[in-house]
Design an enzyme around this catalytic site. Structure first.
Site, mmCIF file in Angstrom:
data_model
loop_
_atom_site.group_PDB
_atom_site.id
_atom_site.type_symbol
_atom_site.label_atom_id
_atom_site.label_comp_id
_atom_site.label_asym_id
_atom_site.label_seq_id
_atom_site.Cartn_x
_atom_site.Cartn_y
_atom_site.Cartn_z
ATOM 1 N N LYS A 171 0.831 -1.218 0.000
ATOM 2 C CA LYS A 171 0.000 0.000 0.000
ATOM 3 C C LYS A 171 0.860 1.261 0.000
ATOM 4 O O LYS A 171 0.626 2.184 -0.766
ATOM 5 C CB LYS A 171 -0.923 0.049 1.231
ATOM 6 C CG LYS A 171 -1.939 -1.068 1.297
ATOM 7 C CD LYS A 171 -2.948 -0.829 2.404
ATOM 8 C CE LYS A 171 -2.358 -0.824 3.808
ATOM 9 N NZ LYS A 171 -1.844 -2.114 4.258
ATOM 10 N N ARG B 161 -9.696 0.951 9.116
ATOM 11 C CA ARG B 161 -9.221 -0.393 9.450
ATOM 12 C C ARG B 161 -10.232 -1.183 10.260
ATOM 13 O O ARG B 161 -9.978 -2.344 10.585
ATOM 14 C CB ARG B 161 -7.969 -0.281 10.297
ATOM 15 C CG ARG B 161 -6.754 -0.717 9.544
ATOM 16 C CD ARG B 161 -5.592 -0.623 10.460
ATOM 17 N NE ARG B 161 -4.587 0.084 9.751
ATOM 18 C CZ ARG B 161 -3.336 -0.307 9.669
ATOM 19 N NH1 ARG B 161 -2.922 -1.353 10.315
ATOM 20 N NH2 ARG B 161 -2.487 0.376 8.974
ATOM 21 N N ARG C 168 11.517 -5.922 4.961
ATOM 22 C CA ARG C 168 11.270 -4.492 4.714
ATOM 23 C C ARG C 168 12.183 -3.612 5.570
ATOM 24 O O ARG C 168 12.425 -3.888 6.742
ATOM 25 C CB ARG C 168 9.805 -4.184 5.054
ATOM 26 C CG ARG C 168 9.472 -2.707 4.996
ATOM 27 C CD ARG C 168 7.996 -2.462 4.907
ATOM 28 N NE ARG C 168 7.296 -2.624 6.174
ATOM 29 C CZ ARG C 168 5.977 -2.446 6.299
ATOM 30 N NH1 ARG C 168 5.240 -2.160 5.242
ATOM 31 N NH2 ARG C 168 5.409 -2.610 7.476
ATOM 32 N N ARG D 4 11.559 -1.368 10.810
ATOM 33 C CA ARG D 4 10.540 -0.776 11.678
ATOM 34 C C ARG D 4 10.397 -1.586 12.952
ATOM 35 O O ARG D 4 10.488 -2.801 12.915
ATOM 36 C CB ARG D 4 9.200 -0.761 10.930
ATOM 37 C CG ARG D 4 8.707 0.623 10.638
ATOM 38 C CD ARG D 4 7.543 0.607 9.698
ATOM 39 N NE ARG D 4 6.388 -0.111 10.237
ATOM 40 C CZ ARG D 4 5.207 -0.177 9.608
ATOM 41 N NH1 ARG D 4 5.059 0.415 8.457
ATOM 42 N NH2 ARG D 4 4.209 -0.843 10.145
ATOM 43 N N ARG E 296 -0.466 -8.177 13.728
ATOM 44 C CA ARG E 296 -1.093 -7.240 12.793
ATOM 45 C C ARG E 296 -1.879 -7.970 11.702
ATOM 46 O O ARG E 296 -2.961 -7.532 11.318
ATOM 47 C CB ARG E 296 -0.019 -6.334 12.172
ATOM 48 C CG ARG E 296 0.256 -5.124 13.050
ATOM 49 C CD ARG E 296 1.683 -4.636 12.946
ATOM 50 N NE ARG E 296 2.071 -4.296 11.602
ATOM 51 C CZ ARG E 296 3.297 -4.492 11.099
ATOM 52 N NH1 ARG E 296 4.241 -5.056 11.843
ATOM 53 N NH2 ARG E 296 3.575 -4.135 9.886
HETATM 54 P P1 ADP Z 1 1.000 -1.901 8.705
HETATM 55 O O1 ADP Z 1 -0.140 -1.807 7.732
HETATM 56 O O2 ADP Z 1 2.173 -2.644 8.167
HETATM 57 O O3 ADP Z 1 0.590 -2.357 10.073
HETATM 58 P P2 ADP Z 1 0.930 0.966 9.097
HETATM 59 O O4 ADP Z 1 2.048 1.914 8.925
HETATM 60 O O5 ADP Z 1 -0.274 1.154 8.211
HETATM 61 O O6 ADP Z 1 1.580 -0.444 8.880
HETATM 62 O O7 ADP Z 1 0.418 0.968 10.618
HETATM 63 C C1 ADP Z 1 1.313 0.779 11.685
HETATM 64 C C2 ADP Z 1 0.550 0.758 13.018
HETATM 65 O O8 ADP Z 1 -0.131 2.022 13.190
HETATM 66 C C3 ADP Z 1 -0.550 -0.282 13.155
HETATM 67 O O9 ADP Z 1 -0.056 -1.533 13.576
HETATM 68 C C4 ADP Z 1 -1.423 0.374 14.239
HETATM 69 O O10 ADP Z 1 -0.837 0.255 15.526
HETATM 70 C C5 ADP Z 1 -1.369 1.844 13.860
HETATM 71 N N1 ADP Z 1 -2.438 2.239 12.935
HETATM 72 C C6 ADP Z 1 -2.267 2.698 11.656
HETATM 73 N N2 ADP Z 1 -3.454 2.974 11.094
HETATM 74 C C7 ADP Z 1 -4.407 2.679 12.021
HETATM 75 C C8 ADP Z 1 -5.823 2.743 12.029
HETATM 76 N N3 ADP Z 1 -6.520 3.145 10.966
HETATM 77 N N4 ADP Z 1 -6.478 2.353 13.163
HETATM 78 C C9 ADP Z 1 -5.795 1.951 14.237
HETATM 79 N N5 ADP Z 1 -4.458 1.846 14.296
HETATM 80 C C10 ADP Z 1 -3.756 2.219 13.197
#
Ligand code: ADP
Length: 232
Positions: free
Chosen positions: A17, A93, A130, A162, A173
């Site tokens: 993404k 999400r 990654r 990360r 996740r």
């Molecule tokens: P990934 O999709 O690999 O988990 P992201 O960078 O999208 O990576 O998100 C990292 C973290 O940020 C998630 O594991 C969560 O803790 C938090 N997060 C991101 N977007 C949301 C969301 N829409 N709702 C709740 N937590 C979120």
């Protein structure tokens, strides 16, 4: 002028993404809104939001819906998103977040939801390898590192793994995705807004798949006109 659009990109962690949204954002001149990037920036800057978010991020747990919705509501109220639309990456999400987004957007709505489909085995491998730039968020991997000594090609920042790309947090996740986020696929499919796009292949191949879908929508004239500010 390319017309604006309100787009969501869905897909498991590691589906690509982030990489694809950077490309889509440039091609269609759409603000790229990544909740993950916004939250990591808040943690780094030690804002009150960042201090609250840190423990969730490290464990790979979702931040509470109300916190994320407040952050998104503020972002979608800015001029760039009102006039150009946006590309949402990592949001919504949960069903509650999708409901909240509908409220925020009223009387408008999402134009298109792109679901990047990648098998779980492949996303696991991608996440373990990654690496990201701590400063600008550019994405690399152990097989495609920056040119010089883990220093970002774009901004010179440190390129690191990360903190939530550990095996345990990744599994957490991915489980959250199946439980909380996958139901959104049926929701947007029912609304006739979902298009599945294969996320397998090189970044350029996947970008080609996505562009073909978005171009078809644009040529069909199905994207929205810019939203005027109520009081300007
Ligand atoms: P990934 O999709 O690999 O988990 P992201 O960078 O999208 O990576 O998100 C990292 C973290 O940020 C998630 O594991 C969560 O803790 C938090 N997060 C991101 N977007 C949301 C969301 N829409 N709702 C709740 N937590 C979120």
């Amino acid at each position: 002028m390319v017309p604006g659009a309100r787009l969501i990109v869905l897909g498991k962690q590691g589906a690509g993404k982030g990489t694809q949204c950077v490309r889509l954002s440039r091609r269609y001149v759409l603000p790229h809104i990544s909740t993950g990037d916004m939250l990591r920036a808040a943690v780094k800057a030690r804002t009150p939001l960042g201090l609250e978010a840190r423990r969730y991020l490290d464990a790979g747990d979702l931040i509470p819906d109300s916190v994320v919705l407040a952050m998104i509501a503020a972002r979608l109220d800015q001029d760039d998103t009102r006039t150009r639309g946006f590309l949402l990456d990592g949001f919504p999400r949960t069903v509650a977040q999708a409901d909240g987004l509908d409220e925020i957007l009223k009387p408008f709505s999402i134009d298109l939801v792109l679901d990047l489909v990648v098998p779980t085995g492949l996303v696991l491998a991608r996440l373990m390898s990654r690496r990201v730039c701590e400063d600008c968020g550019a994405i690399y991997s152990t097989s495609a590192p920056p040119k010089f000594n883990w220093t970002c090609d774009f901004c010179g920042g440190d390129v690191v793994q990360r903190e939530d790309d550990t095996e345990e947090a990744i599994k957490n996740r991915l489980a959250q995705y199946d439980y909380a986020t996958a139901p959104l696929i049926a929701r947007y499919a029912t609304l006739g807004k979902l298009v599945e796009v294969s996320g397998e292949g090189s970044p350029s191949e996947v970008a080609g798949n996505l562009n073909a879908v978005v171009d078809a929508y644009q040529h069909g004239g199905r994207f929205f006109p810019p939203t005027p500010r109520e009081h300007s």
